[in-house]
Write a protein that holds these residues in place. Structure first.
Motif, PDB file in Angstrom:
ATOM      1  N   VAL A  19       0.846  -1.197   0.000  1.00  0.00           N
ATOM      2  CA  VAL A  19       0.000   0.000   0.000  1.00  0.00           C
ATOM      3  C   VAL A  19       0.879   1.243   0.000  1.00  0.00           C
ATOM      4  N   ILE A  20       0.594   2.157  -0.936  1.00  0.00           N
ATOM      5  CA  ILE A  20       1.299   3.437  -1.032  1.00  0.00           C
ATOM      6  C   ILE A  20       0.272   4.534  -0.753  1.00  0.00           C
ATOM      7  N   GLY A  21       0.440   5.240   0.364  1.00  0.00           N
ATOM      8  CA  GLY A  21      -0.500   6.281   0.739  1.00  0.00           C
ATOM      9  C   GLY A  21       0.150   7.641   0.799  1.00  0.00           C
ATOM     10  N   PRO A  22      -0.628   8.678   1.088  1.00  0.00           N
ATOM     11  CA  PRO A  22      -0.073  10.033   1.161  1.00  0.00           C
ATOM     12  C   PRO A  22       0.967  10.198   2.262  1.00  0.00           C
ATOM     13  N   GLU A  23       0.800   9.454   3.346  1.00  0.00           N
ATOM     14  CA  GLU A  23       1.693   9.635   4.495  1.00  0.00           C
ATOM     15  C   GLU A  23       2.430   8.367   4.899  1.00  0.00           C
ATOM     16  N   GLU A  24       1.970   7.207   4.433  1.00  0.00           N
ATOM     17  CA  GLU A  24       2.596   5.961   4.844  1.00  0.00           C
ATOM     18  C   GLU A  24       2.594   4.961   3.702  1.00  0.00           C
TER      19      GLU A  24
ATOM     20  N   ASP B 143       2.830  -4.766 -10.954  1.00  0.00           N
ATOM     21  CA  ASP B 143       1.984  -3.613 -11.264  1.00  0.00           C
ATOM     22  C   ASP B 143       1.652  -2.810 -10.008  1.00  0.00           C
ATOM     23  N   ARG B 144       1.345  -1.537 -10.253  1.00  0.00           N
ATOM     24  CA  ARG B 144       0.833  -0.654  -9.202  1.00  0.00           C
ATOM     25  C   ARG B 144      -0.548  -0.163  -9.636  1.00  0.00           C
ATOM     26  N   PHE B 145      -1.555  -0.476  -8.837  1.00  0.00           N
ATOM     27  CA  PHE B 145      -2.950  -0.182  -9.172  1.00  0.00           C
ATOM     28  C   PHE B 145      -3.366   1.164  -8.587  1.00  0.00           C
ATOM     29  N   ILE B 146      -4.136   1.919  -9.358  1.00  0.00           N
ATOM     30  CA  ILE B 146      -4.636   3.213  -8.913  1.00  0.00           C
ATOM     31  C   ILE B 146      -6.027   3.408  -9.508  1.00  0.00           C
ATOM     32  N   GLY B 147      -6.821   4.279  -8.914  1.00  0.00           N
ATOM     33  CA  GLY B 147      -8.144   4.554  -9.467  1.00  0.00           C
ATOM     34  C   GLY B 147      -8.916   5.531  -8.624  1.00  0.00           C
ATOM     35  N   SER B 148     -10.087   5.915  -9.128  1.00  0.00           N
ATOM     36  CA  SER B 148     -10.904   6.912  -8.438  1.00  0.00           C
ATOM     37  C   SER B 148     -12.179   6.378  -7.816  1.00  0.00           C
ATOM     38  N   PRO B 149     -12.717   5.194  -8.188  1.00  0.00           N
ATOM     39  CA  PRO B 149     -13.987   4.775  -7.592  1.00  0.00           C
ATOM     40  C   PRO B 149     -13.866   4.558  -6.087  1.00  0.00           C
TER      41      PRO B 149
ATOM     42  N   LEU C 172      -2.913   4.889  -3.257  1.00  0.00           N
ATOM     43  CA  LEU C 172      -4.105   5.570  -2.739  1.00  0.00           C
ATOM     44  C   LEU C 172      -3.800   7.053  -2.539  1.00  0.00           C
ATOM     45  N   PRO C 173      -3.932   7.860  -3.585  1.00  0.00           N
ATOM     46  CA  PRO C 173      -3.681   9.297  -3.431  1.00  0.00           C
ATOM     47  C   PRO C 173      -4.769   9.946  -2.587  1.00  0.00           C
ATOM     48  N   GLU C 174      -4.429  11.081  -1.977  1.00  0.00           N
ATOM     49  CA  GLU C 174      -5.394  11.772  -1.119  1.00  0.00           C
ATOM     50  C   GLU C 174      -6.586  12.272  -1.916  1.00  0.00           C
ATOM     51  N   LYS C 175      -6.336  12.727  -3.147  1.00  0.00           N
ATOM     52  CA  LYS C 175      -7.411  13.205  -4.006  1.00  0.00           C
ATOM     53  C   LYS C 175      -7.384  12.432  -5.317  1.00  0.00           C
ATOM     54  N   THR C 176      -8.582  12.218  -5.903  1.00  0.00           N
ATOM     55  CA  THR C 176      -8.636  11.413  -7.120  1.00  0.00           C
ATOM     56  C   THR C 176      -9.384  12.106  -8.254  1.00  0.00           C
ATOM     57  N   ALA C 177      -9.516  13.443  -8.183  1.00  0.00           N
ATOM     58  CA  ALA C 177     -10.024  14.161  -9.348  1.00  0.00           C
ATOM     59  C   ALA C 177      -9.056  13.919 -10.507  1.00  0.00           C
ATOM     60  N   PRO C 178      -9.506  14.066 -11.759  1.00  0.00           N
ATOM     61  CA  PRO C 178      -8.640  13.711 -12.890  1.00  0.00           C
ATOM     62  C   PRO C 178      -7.242  14.310 -12.839  1.00  0.00           C
TER      63      PRO C 178
ATOM     64  N   GLU D  32       1.975   9.852 -12.200  1.00  0.00           N
ATOM     65  CA  GLU D  32       3.349  10.291 -12.453  1.00  0.00           C
ATOM     66  C   GLU D  32       4.259  10.012 -11.266  1.00  0.00           C
ATOM     67  N   GLU D  33       3.810  10.446 -10.096  1.00  0.00           N
ATOM     68  CA  GLU D  33       4.666  10.374  -8.903  1.00  0.00           C
ATOM     69  C   GLU D  33       4.991   8.943  -8.513  1.00  0.00           C
ATOM     70  N   HIS D  34       3.984   8.055  -8.580  1.00  0.00           N
ATOM     71  CA  HIS D  34       4.158   6.698  -8.064  1.00  0.00           C
ATOM     72  C   HIS D  34       4.319   5.656  -9.167  1.00  0.00           C
ATOM     73  N   ARG D  35       4.369   6.119 -10.412  1.00  0.00           N
ATOM     74  CA  ARG D  35       4.559   5.233 -11.551  1.00  0.00           C
ATOM     75  C   ARG D  35       3.507   4.124 -11.563  1.00  0.00           C
ATOM     76  N   ALA D  36       2.261   4.522 -11.381  1.00  0.00           N
ATOM     77  CA  ALA D  36       1.160   3.562 -11.411  1.00  0.00           C
ATOM     78  C   ALA D  36       1.022   2.980 -12.811  1.00  0.00           C
ATOM     79  N   SER D  37       0.619   1.719 -12.880  1.00  0.00           N
ATOM     80  CA  SER D  37       0.584   1.040 -14.181  1.00  0.00           C
ATOM     81  C   SER D  37      -0.795   0.511 -14.558  1.00  0.00           C
ATOM     82  N   VAL D  38      -1.705   0.365 -13.590  1.00  0.00           N
ATOM     83  CA  VAL D  38      -3.067  -0.105 -13.862  1.00  0.00           C
ATOM     84  C   VAL D  38      -4.036   0.911 -13.281  1.00  0.00           C
ATOM     85  N   CYS D  39      -4.926   1.428 -14.113  1.00  0.00           N
ATOM     86  CA  CYS D  39      -5.841   2.490 -13.681  1.00  0.00           C
ATOM     87  C   CYS D  39      -7.289   2.049 -13.864  1.00  0.00           C
TER      88      CYS D  39
END
Length: 547
Positions: A62-67, A239-245, A269-275, A283-290
């Motif tokens: 898990v990659i979060g904003p603070e941990e 892979d690193r998974f990311i998304g907004s739902p 898990l970014p703090e905000k997920t607006a586009p 970009e920052e975390h080199r996510a590969s699956v969205c």
């Protein structure tokens, strides 16, 4: 397969006792899907603990904003929360636990802890207000909640509406963390649950203002990983998974949590997920699956210049119909096709969607291996290819509503009837035509028109109203309200703004009507019922005539 609930690991039998009658379930032959699970199954043992046992505890989970947590760190956090649930809060297997937070590392850990302790998770979106939260709490007989302290106010207000909802434990303010820090809480033996024990109640948005609780088993959470995840998505442990739902949507739960954990990949898990925020996090975390909705992909296209999205390799689109123009524009800009798909809360996740090598732009795709789909008429008879009709599907997951007579409308002759109109071509590809009900799908959110109507009707200025979806190139649809005012009120922009703010303050803000038309009458049947189809036709005509 026949479920034998005498094997259940639940001490609290509420969920099991409120499943629909067995004869009203969709047909299931698990062996025919190529899946097999042991009788005793706790899904967290497979999603988390297995990786430690097989030597992958140091892998990033898990990659979060603070941990950032390794799989070992995630496992310990889950164990500590599970101990708090059982030792300090008295949870026994089968108890329901409400979860309320944005997509954060602690939300993921809390979700998994409830499942590991044998509880039944009921996740809710942080945008819901007290009145909206009261319904699932009453329906699922929930007494306990874990909540991010930043969004606890509406949940606390719910306690006045549902007195039996007695306990809220918050995190982020030290309350849950203090309990978690107790000595001896770092280990926890997973509850001895059965593969067919309910572990999740996910509530739909509802077409009548009353959401339906969809009940899913321990094995169901693995089944979507081992069908769509393994056979269509085909991601890798690197892979690193990311998304907004939101995780309260099963689209988000599967795409952002279950699929990566099943294969030992990482979750971003970014703090905000607006586009714009989503692109920055990619970009920052080199996510590969969205995973996100077509609306978000369209919005990202408008802001993509100067952004480095080269780490992306798989992009999944669901939640609303994917326009062919969006597919083509995204592929032109990124070189990547969008993996379109349709799922349903009742089905848990995507059941039609083509893998990359079989995509046909404009088509939703093919049945996910393990699922079957067909097009039927109103009598349930299969229609010939090329003929629009009702979409029927069956597979390893399916509809089991929580104590709800609407089960009989969703499941017909062993098939799930999704409420979507489709046609199938001669090659077996499925092509979306329209929704079959009054649901408005706006930017990936399902919004029930009758619920917005009920909200508007409590405003002093509104005598009558009708709410439908109006076409919108950016959002797919927007909520449009046709309002008949009471005497003494002026139909102007100021009142329209006031009505919008009223809706935002009363129900989840995303449901507010982005367009309001003041009218002198509403189309009705001879018996006085609102004709929403006539309003939808008006909305389409007005959108077509707009400059």
């Amino acid at each position: 397969m026949d479920e034998d609930f005498s094997r259940s690991g639940h001490l609290d039998g509420f969920a099991r006792d409120n499943l629909p009658p067995r004869e009203s379930w969709p047909a299931l032959d698990l062996a025919a899907t190529g899946l097999s699970y042991p009788e005793r199954l706790n899904v967290v043992s497979e999603l988390v603990d297995r990786h430690l046992a097989e030597g992958r505890g140091d892998r990033l989970a898990v990659i979060g904003p603070e941990e950032n947590w390794s799989y070992a760190g995630l496992a310990e956090t889950v164990n500590r929360i599970a101990n708090v649930l059982t030792r300090d809060l008295g949870l026994v297997p089968g108890n329901r636990v409400l979860l309320r937070a944005a997509n954060t590392p602690m939300m993921v850990a809390a979700y998994l802890a409830v499942l590991k302790a044998g509880g039944v998770a009921v996740a809710t979106m942080p945008m819901l207000r007290a009145g909206e939260l009261a319904y699932p709490i009453r329906k699922a007989r929930i007494a306990l909640a874990l909540c991010d302290h930043r969004v606890v106010a509406d949940l606390q207000a719910t306690q006045a509406l549902v007195p039996e909802f007695s306990t809220i434990v918050t995190w982020g303010d030290g309350a849950l963390e203090g309990l978690m820090a107790q000595a001896g809480y770092e280990n926890f033996t997973a509850a001895d649950t059965a593969q067919d024990d309910v572990c999740l109640i996910a509530f739909t948005s509802g077409t009548t203002g009353e959401p339906k609780g969809t009940m899913h088993f321990q094995r169901d959470l693995l089944a979507i990983c081992d069908t769509y995840g393994a056979r269509v998505l085909k991601a890798s442990p690197d892979d690193r998974f990311i998304g907004s739902p939101p995780l309260a949507f099963t689209f988000g739960l599967g795409g952002i949590v279950l699929f990566p954990l099943r294969i030992g990949a990482a979750i971003v898990l970014p703090e905000k997920t607006a586009p714009a925020d989503l692109m920055l996090a990619i970009e920052e975390h080199r996510a590969s699956v969205c995973f996100t909705a077509p609306t978000a992909y369209r919005a990202m296209l408008a802001q993509i210049e100067g952004r480095d999205l080269s780490s992306l390799r798989i992009c999944v689109s669901a939640g609303e119909s994917l326009p062919k123009a969006t597919f083509e524009a995204w592929q032109a800009k990124t070189g990547l096709p969008l993996l379109d798909g349709i799922g349903a809360t009742e089905m848990l996740h995507i059941f039609i969607g083509a893998p990359r090598e079989k995509i046909r732009p404009g088509s939703t795709g093919l049945p996910v291996p393990g699922y079957e789909a067909k097009i039927v008429d109103e009598a349930g008879e299969e229609l010939p290819d090329g003929t629009p009709g009702r979409l029927a599907v069956r597979g390893p997951t399916g509809c089991r509503y929580l104590a709800d007579p609407r089960q009989a409308r969703y499941v017909e002759n062993g098939w799930n009837i999704t409420g979507d109109t489709y046609l199938r071509d001669a090659d077996g590809y499925f092509w979306y035509q329209a929704r079959s009900d009054d649901m408005i799908v706006s930017a990936g959110y399902n919004i029930a028109g009758p619920e917005v109507e009920a909200c508007l009707l409590i405003h002093e200025a509104v005598a009558e109203c009708g709410v439908v979806g109006a076409p919108c190139p950016e959002r797919g649809q927007i909520v449009k309200a046709y309002v008949l005012l009471r005497a003494g009120f002026t139909a102007d922009a100021a009142l329209a703004k006031a009505l919008q703010e009223h809706v935002k303050a009363t129900i989840a803000p995303y449901k507010y009507p982005r367009a309001i038309a003041f009218v002198t009458s509403l189309p009705k049947t001879p018996t006085g019922k609102l004709q929403r189809f006539a309003l939808r036709e008006m909305a389409r005509a007005e959108a077509a005539a707009a400059p």
